[in-house]
Design a protein around this motif. Structure first.
Motif, PDB file in Angstrom:
ATOM      1  N   GLN A   1       8.182   8.839  -8.535  1.00  0.00           N
ATOM      2  CA  GLN A   1       7.546   7.806  -8.860  1.00  0.00           C
ATOM      3  C   GLN A   1       7.824   6.500  -7.716  1.00  0.00           C
ATOM      4  O   GLN A   1       8.912   6.529  -7.128  1.00  0.00           O
ATOM      5  CB  GLN A   1       7.498   7.305 -10.062  1.00  0.00           C
ATOM      6  CG  GLN A   1       8.811   6.781 -10.382  1.00  0.00           C
ATOM      7  CD  GLN A   1       9.237   6.240 -11.894  1.00  0.00           C
ATOM      8  OE1 GLN A   1       8.304   6.736 -12.760  1.00  0.00           O
ATOM      9  NE2 GLN A   1       9.859   5.332 -12.125  1.00  0.00           N
TER      10      GLN A   1
ATOM     11  N   GLY B   1      11.537   9.638 -14.557  1.00  0.00           N
ATOM     12  CA  GLY B   1      11.659  10.354 -13.103  1.00  0.00           C
ATOM     13  C   GLY B   1      13.078  10.410 -12.498  1.00  0.00           C
ATOM     14  O   GLY B   1      14.056  10.208 -13.429  1.00  0.00           O
TER      15      GLY B   1
ATOM     16  N   SER C   1       6.195   0.936 -16.166  1.00  0.00           N
ATOM     17  CA  SER C   1       4.702   1.573 -16.110  1.00  0.00           C
ATOM     18  C   SER C   1       3.995   0.464 -16.873  1.00  0.00           C
ATOM     19  O   SER C   1       4.457  -0.424 -17.715  1.00  0.00           O
ATOM     20  CB  SER C   1       4.749   2.630 -17.014  1.00  0.00           C
ATOM     21  OG  SER C   1       5.585   3.760 -16.498  1.00  0.00           O
TER      22      SER C   1
ATOM     23  N   ALA D   1       6.288   7.978  -4.063  1.00  0.00           N
ATOM     24  CA  ALA D   1       6.503   9.329  -4.912  1.00  0.00           C
ATOM     25  C   ALA D   1       5.982  10.430  -4.065  1.00  0.00           C
ATOM     26  O   ALA D   1       5.048  10.648  -3.396  1.00  0.00           O
ATOM     27  CB  ALA D   1       5.540   9.357  -6.124  1.00  0.00           C
TER      28      ALA D   1
ATOM     29  N   GLU E   1       2.849   6.965 -20.766  1.00  0.00           N
ATOM     30  CA  GLU E   1       3.342   7.992 -20.161  1.00  0.00           C
ATOM     31  C   GLU E   1       2.657   9.041 -20.801  1.00  0.00           C
ATOM     32  O   GLU E   1       2.297   9.321 -21.935  1.00  0.00           O
ATOM     33  CB  GLU E   1       4.632   7.997 -20.284  1.00  0.00           C
ATOM     34  CG  GLU E   1       5.607   7.038 -19.472  1.00  0.00           C
ATOM     35  CD  GLU E   1       5.788   7.172 -18.136  1.00  0.00           C
ATOM     36  OE1 GLU E   1       5.511   8.496 -17.827  1.00  0.00           O
ATOM     37  OE2 GLU E   1       5.918   6.347 -17.316  1.00  0.00           O
TER      38      GLU E   1
END
Length: 232
Positions: A39, A26, A200, A109, A206
């Motif tokens: 994010q 990001g 994550s 985000a 992703e």
């Protein structure tokens, strides 16, 4: 020859997947033009001191609603300054702000935020456009009340409002604030801060990783189909 070509093709496909998965997760904007992350990101703030007559409250606001500090308020001075004959209304950690003088805020985000310092003499913002025009010269740009330095050891007083305009929030930085007292020395409220990248969940790759893995799977299917056709 066929084996060599197949190995080369697979190597390129796998390499593409790995390269895509390694791309940065990001980006962020953090400075006098606003605060925004792509994010959810947690930022830790550390109060390092103050020199102000008025008790101040520091927090985060939405640019669309700058009059209301979002919960939680990160720091609130009480009392306004250290007791005793101390010059320039000095405020220290453990006296005006309870130990450990650390607070965190999660920026969502896509939202546009600003930092805010509210005291009895008014509110000032880290986003320049939210600060009022100089009534004596309304044609001038909004006053800069927050300055940012990537070097977190930068200390006031400053002779002017020089700063970096924007910083990398994932590398520790300093925030120096000038309230509406008019001294322009940027020592009224001082902090350091640093953002932490969110990990994550392992179960949710992703999108770039999924695209790369899809490329690999498609490549394997194509190779198997060709081999089957040759055998027929």
């Amino acid at each position: 020859m066929h084996l060599k070509t197949t190995s080369t093709f697979l190597g390129l496909a796998v390499g593409s997947a790995l390269a895509l998965s390694a791309m940065p997760a990001g980006a962020a904007t953090f400075g006098n033009n606003g605060i925004q992350f792509d994010q959810d990101t947690e930022v830790t703030f550390d109060f390092t001191g103050s020199n102000g007559k008025f008790g101040s409250m520091f927090g985060v606001v939405l640019e669309s609603n700058p009059n209301n500090i979002l919960p939680p308020v990160l720091f609130a001075e009480n009392p306004a300054f250290d007791p005793g004959p101390i010059g320039d209304f000095q405020g220290t950690c453990g006296v005006v702000v309870p130990n450990p003088c650390t607070a965190t805020f999660t920026f969502l985000a896509g939202e546009s935020y600003s930092l805010a310092l509210k005291s009895d003499n008014g509110t000032v913002y880290s986003t320049d456009s939210l600060n009022p025009l100089d009534p004596a010269n309304p044609a001038t740009p909004q006053t800069r009340q927050f300055v940012f330095f990537q070097d977190e050891t930068t200390l006031p007083p400053l002779a002017n409002e020089s700063g970096e305009g924007s910083v990398d929030p994932f590398d520790k930085f300093a925030i120096l604030i000038e309230d509406k007292g008019g001294s322009r020395d940027f020592n009224d409220f001082r902090l350091t801060a640093m953002a932490t990248e969110s990990d994550s969940p392992a179960s949710i790759p992703e999108p770039a990783t999924l695209a790369g893995l899809g490329l690999v799977a498609g490549s394997l299917t194509l190779i198997r189909r060709r081999q089957t056709n040759k055998k027929s």
